[in-house]
Design a protein around this motif. Sequence first.
Motif, PDB file in Angstrom:
ATOM      1  N   TYR A   1      -4.962   6.073  -0.603  1.00  0.00           N
ATOM      2  CA  TYR A   1      -3.661   6.722  -0.465  1.00  0.00           C
ATOM      3  C   TYR A   1      -3.843   8.230  -0.347  1.00  0.00           C
ATOM      4  O   TYR A   1      -4.829   8.788  -0.823  1.00  0.00           O
ATOM      5  CB  TYR A   1      -2.780   6.452  -1.695  1.00  0.00           C
ATOM      6  CG  TYR A   1      -2.487   4.997  -1.922  1.00  0.00           C
ATOM      7  CD1 TYR A   1      -1.406   4.392  -1.290  1.00  0.00           C
ATOM      8  CD2 TYR A   1      -3.288   4.228  -2.736  1.00  0.00           C
ATOM      9  CE1 TYR A   1      -1.138   3.050  -1.477  1.00  0.00           C
ATOM     10  CE2 TYR A   1      -3.029   2.873  -2.926  1.00  0.00           C
ATOM     11  CZ  TYR A   1      -1.954   2.296  -2.303  1.00  0.00           C
ATOM     12  OH  TYR A   1      -1.689   0.967  -2.484  1.00  0.00           O
ATOM     13  N   ALA A   2      -2.839   8.876   0.245  1.00  0.00           N
ATOM     14  CA  ALA A   2      -2.718  10.328   0.166  1.00  0.00           C
ATOM     15  C   ALA A   2      -1.939  10.632  -1.111  1.00  0.00           C
ATOM     16  O   ALA A   2      -1.061   9.866  -1.505  1.00  0.00           O
ATOM     17  CB  ALA A   2      -1.978  10.877   1.376  1.00  0.00           C
ATOM     18  N   ILE A   3      -2.285  11.730  -1.742  1.00  0.00           N
ATOM     19  CA  ILE A   3      -1.584  12.133  -2.967  1.00  0.00           C
ATOM     20  C   ILE A   3      -1.048  13.539  -2.756  1.00  0.00           C
ATOM     21  O   ILE A   3      -1.819  14.483  -2.563  1.00  0.00           O
ATOM     22  CB  ILE A   3      -2.520  12.070  -4.188  1.00  0.00           C
ATOM     23  CG1 ILE A   3      -3.029  10.632  -4.354  1.00  0.00           C
ATOM     24  CG2 ILE A   3      -1.790  12.552  -5.445  1.00  0.00           C
ATOM     25  CD1 ILE A   3      -4.056  10.444  -5.438  1.00  0.00           C
TER      26      ILE A   3
ATOM     27  N   SER B   1     -14.814   2.578  -4.351  1.00  0.00           N
ATOM     28  CA  SER B   1     -14.742   3.007  -2.950  1.00  0.00           C
ATOM     29  C   SER B   1     -13.537   3.894  -2.656  1.00  0.00           C
ATOM     30  O   SER B   1     -12.936   3.815  -1.586  1.00  0.00           O
ATOM     31  CB  SER B   1     -14.744   1.793  -2.012  1.00  0.00           C
ATOM     32  OG  SER B   1     -15.905   1.036  -2.205  1.00  0.00           O
ATOM     33  N   ASN B   2     -13.168   4.733  -3.604  1.00  0.00           N
ATOM     34  CA  ASN B   2     -12.087   5.718  -3.432  1.00  0.00           C
ATOM     35  C   ASN B   2     -10.725   5.078  -3.183  1.00  0.00           C
ATOM     36  O   ASN B   2      -9.874   5.662  -2.531  1.00  0.00           O
ATOM     37  CB  ASN B   2     -12.430   6.699  -2.310  1.00  0.00           C
ATOM     38  CG  ASN B   2     -13.734   7.397  -2.576  1.00  0.00           C
ATOM     39  OD1 ASN B   2     -13.932   7.967  -3.643  1.00  0.00           O
ATOM     40  ND2 ASN B   2     -14.656   7.345  -1.639  1.00  0.00           N
ATOM     41  N   ASN B   3     -10.543   3.886  -3.707  1.00  0.00           N
ATOM     42  CA  ASN B   3      -9.258   3.208  -3.637  1.00  0.00           C
ATOM     43  C   ASN B   3      -8.507   3.386  -4.951  1.00  0.00           C
ATOM     44  O   ASN B   3      -9.071   3.862  -5.940  1.00  0.00           O
ATOM     45  CB  ASN B   3      -9.457   1.713  -3.357  1.00  0.00           C
ATOM     46  CG  ASN B   3      -9.911   1.467  -1.950  1.00  0.00           C
ATOM     47  OD1 ASN B   3      -9.273   1.891  -0.996  1.00  0.00           O
ATOM     48  ND2 ASN B   3     -11.035   0.777  -1.803  1.00  0.00           N
TER      49      ASN B   3
ATOM     50  N   ARG C   1      -0.922   6.115   3.368  1.00  0.00           N
ATOM     51  CA  ARG C   1       0.441   6.501   3.000  1.00  0.00           C
ATOM     52  C   ARG C   1       0.395   7.421   1.791  1.00  0.00           C
ATOM     53  O   ARG C   1      -0.438   7.265   0.898  1.00  0.00           O
ATOM     54  CB  ARG C   1       1.292   5.274   2.660  1.00  0.00           C
ATOM     55  CG  ARG C   1       1.281   4.198   3.714  1.00  0.00           C
ATOM     56  CD  ARG C   1       1.775   4.685   5.054  1.00  0.00           C
ATOM     57  NE  ARG C   1       1.752   3.566   6.010  1.00  0.00           N
ATOM     58  CZ  ARG C   1       1.889   3.703   7.291  1.00  0.00           C
ATOM     59  NH1 ARG C   1       2.055   4.896   7.838  1.00  0.00           N
ATOM     60  NH2 ARG C   1       1.867   2.646   8.083  1.00  0.00           N
ATOM     61  N   ASP C   2       1.323   8.359   1.776  1.00  0.00           N
ATOM     62  CA  ASP C   2       1.408   9.273   0.646  1.00  0.00           C
ATOM     63  C   ASP C   2       2.177   8.604  -0.487  1.00  0.00           C
ATOM     64  O   ASP C   2       3.223   7.981  -0.263  1.00  0.00           O
ATOM     65  CB  ASP C   2       2.108  10.569   1.063  1.00  0.00           C
ATOM     66  CG  ASP C   2       1.875  11.681   0.071  1.00  0.00           C
ATOM     67  OD1 ASP C   2       2.304  11.540  -1.096  1.00  0.00           O
ATOM     68  OD2 ASP C   2       1.264  12.687   0.444  1.00  0.00           O
TER      69      ASP C   2
END
Length: 96
Positions: free
Chosen positions: A33-35, A85-87, A61-62
């Motif tokens: 996700y975008a934060i 994995s950066n999820n 998606r943000d």
Amino acid sequence: MVHITPWACTEGLFDIAGKLLKPNGVMATYGPYAIHGEIAPESNVAFNDYLKEQDAEWGLRDIEDLEKEAKKNGLTFDAMFDMPSNNKTLVWTKNE
């Protein structure tokens, strides 16, 4: 699913969750996700670019946009957990 489908699918997901979940029911989403408008790390930036090359309607998606969609459908953003994995796993709760 929210990053590899058009935004309309995310709208549908939150719409149906808002209708089917009982009060205090939980929905979880998983992925990158975008934060607050920022995508990190660089591997997620590259993945987002790759997704958009496949289909312009796809992409990370943000969380802020997801929160807005959740609120429209009677859900609240409840928690975020870092995953491999950066999820992230995001937890959404149906309002009472």
